[in-house]
Design an enzyme around this catalytic site. Sequence first.
Site, PDB file in Angstrom:
ATOM      1  N   ILE A  95      13.665   1.990 -20.296  1.00  0.00           N
ATOM      2  CA  ILE A  95      14.654   1.506 -21.268  1.00  0.00           C
ATOM      3  C   ILE A  95      15.409   0.326 -20.656  1.00  0.00           C
ATOM      4  O   ILE A  95      15.785   0.338 -19.484  1.00  0.00           O
ATOM      5  CB  ILE A  95      15.601   2.655 -21.686  1.00  0.00           C
ATOM      6  CG1 ILE A  95      14.816   3.638 -22.545  1.00  0.00           C
ATOM      7  CG2 ILE A  95      16.817   2.124 -22.450  1.00  0.00           C
ATOM      8  CD1 ILE A  95      15.589   4.852 -23.000  1.00  0.00           C
ATOM      9  N   ASN A 110       9.314  -4.359 -30.051  1.00  0.00           N
ATOM     10  CA  ASN A 110       8.731  -3.116 -29.543  1.00  0.00           C
ATOM     11  C   ASN A 110       7.896  -2.468 -30.640  1.00  0.00           C
ATOM     12  O   ASN A 110       8.194  -2.608 -31.821  1.00  0.00           O
ATOM     13  CB  ASN A 110       9.864  -2.168 -29.129  1.00  0.00           C
ATOM     14  CG  ASN A 110       9.348  -0.830 -28.620  1.00  0.00           C
ATOM     15  OD1 ASN A 110       8.483  -0.784 -27.745  1.00  0.00           O
ATOM     16  ND2 ASN A 110       9.860   0.267 -29.169  1.00  0.00           N
ATOM     17  N   HIS A 112       6.736   1.168 -32.101  1.00  0.00           N
ATOM     18  CA  HIS A 112       7.061   2.596 -32.041  1.00  0.00           C
ATOM     19  C   HIS A 112       6.125   3.355 -32.991  1.00  0.00           C
ATOM     20  O   HIS A 112       5.919   2.925 -34.131  1.00  0.00           O
ATOM     21  CB  HIS A 112       8.524   2.818 -32.433  1.00  0.00           C
ATOM     22  CG  HIS A 112       8.905   4.263 -32.350  1.00  0.00           C
ATOM     23  ND1 HIS A 112       9.163   4.889 -31.152  1.00  0.00           N
ATOM     24  CD2 HIS A 112       9.020   5.214 -33.308  1.00  0.00           C
ATOM     25  CE1 HIS A 112       9.426   6.161 -31.369  1.00  0.00           C
ATOM     26  NE2 HIS A 112       9.347   6.387 -32.674  1.00  0.00           N
ATOM     27  N   ALA A 182      -2.562   1.723 -37.569  1.00  0.00           N
ATOM     28  CA  ALA A 182      -1.272   1.052 -37.772  1.00  0.00           C
ATOM     29  C   ALA A 182      -0.867   0.173 -36.587  1.00  0.00           C
ATOM     30  O   ALA A 182      -0.782  -1.045 -36.722  1.00  0.00           O
ATOM     31  CB  ALA A 182      -0.189   2.088 -38.063  1.00  0.00           C
TER      32      ALA A 182
HETATM   33  C1  GRF Z   1       1.968   3.566 -28.228  1.00  0.00           C
HETATM   34  O1  GRF Z   1       1.852   4.728 -28.996  1.00  0.00           O
HETATM   35  C2  GRF Z   1       3.222   2.832 -28.584  1.00  0.00           C
HETATM   36  O2  GRF Z   1       3.568   2.945 -29.915  1.00  0.00           O
HETATM   37  C3  GRF Z   1       4.238   3.520 -27.716  1.00  0.00           C
HETATM   38  O3  GRF Z   1       3.552   3.797 -26.508  1.00  0.00           O
HETATM   39  C4  GRF Z   1       2.158   3.895 -26.754  1.00  0.00           C
HETATM   40  C5  GRF Z   1       1.457   2.926 -25.848  1.00  0.00           C
HETATM   41  O4  GRF Z   1       0.075   3.006 -25.892  1.00  0.00           O
HETATM   42  N1  GRF Z   1       5.431   2.734 -27.589  1.00  0.00           N
HETATM   43  P1  GRF Z   1      -0.823   1.902 -25.211  1.00  0.00           P
HETATM   44  O5  GRF Z   1      -0.412   1.792 -23.737  1.00  0.00           O
HETATM   45  O6  GRF Z   1      -0.614   0.598 -25.915  1.00  0.00           O
HETATM   46  O7  GRF Z   1      -2.233   2.393 -25.328  1.00  0.00           O
END
Ligand code: GRF
Length: 205
Positions: A95, A110, A112, A182
């Site tokens: 964070i 970011n 999410h 998504a």
């Molecule tokens: C993803 O689910 C993203 O939304 C979250 O952390 C995960 C990262 O996955 N913040 P990756 O390292 O991009 O495969």
Amino acid sequence: MLKIKTAVLVSGGGTNLQALIDAEKNDLLETAEISLVISNKEGVLALERADKAGIKREVISKKEFPNQMDFEEKLNQILVENQIELIVLAGFMSILSGQFTDRYVGRIINIHPSLIPSFCGKGFYGLKVHEEALKYGVKITGATVHYVNETPDGGQIIMQKAVEILEDDSPKTLQQRVMKEAEHIILPQATEQVARRILKEREEK
Ligand code: GRF
């Protein structure tokens, strides 16, 4: 054409980083240029993906610094040295303080893995997000790209995409589908959209 130098911050597998790399290769990113990958962990797959794509990469581990401020100071130094104008957090598990995000207002985004404001905020990361969505019984979830400010998952929403929850979904199958249907689609789109905005603002100055 002028491009916006973009840094992608990662901590793990880097499938979202890969989606950005692939988008750039396929000319879906016209304005953003992935010019730096920063990981806060050594040895993660995301770094291999950066190497394979020939993208410069750095590792900055929080453990090497006495406090958050010094860690962020180093992070900022690397970003400035590399003339980074846009920061994409793609699974970055650290964070960032308000002091840091205030330096980059409108320039940090970011991804999410839920439809904010559901299943987000402190403690909602990884599989936990999908476990909670299944536990609650929502029928639709998805992913959100948003600006980053001092509140975890609290910045303005840029883009969202919905994903249907299936009856036999487990947290793991849902996580995979949300990524594929998504996250990997909207992250490159939102990155390009924000890069265009930054470029336009620069030209208007
Ligand atoms: C993803 O689910 C993203 O939304 C979250 O952390 C995960 C990262 O996955 N913040 P990756 O390292 O991009 O495969």
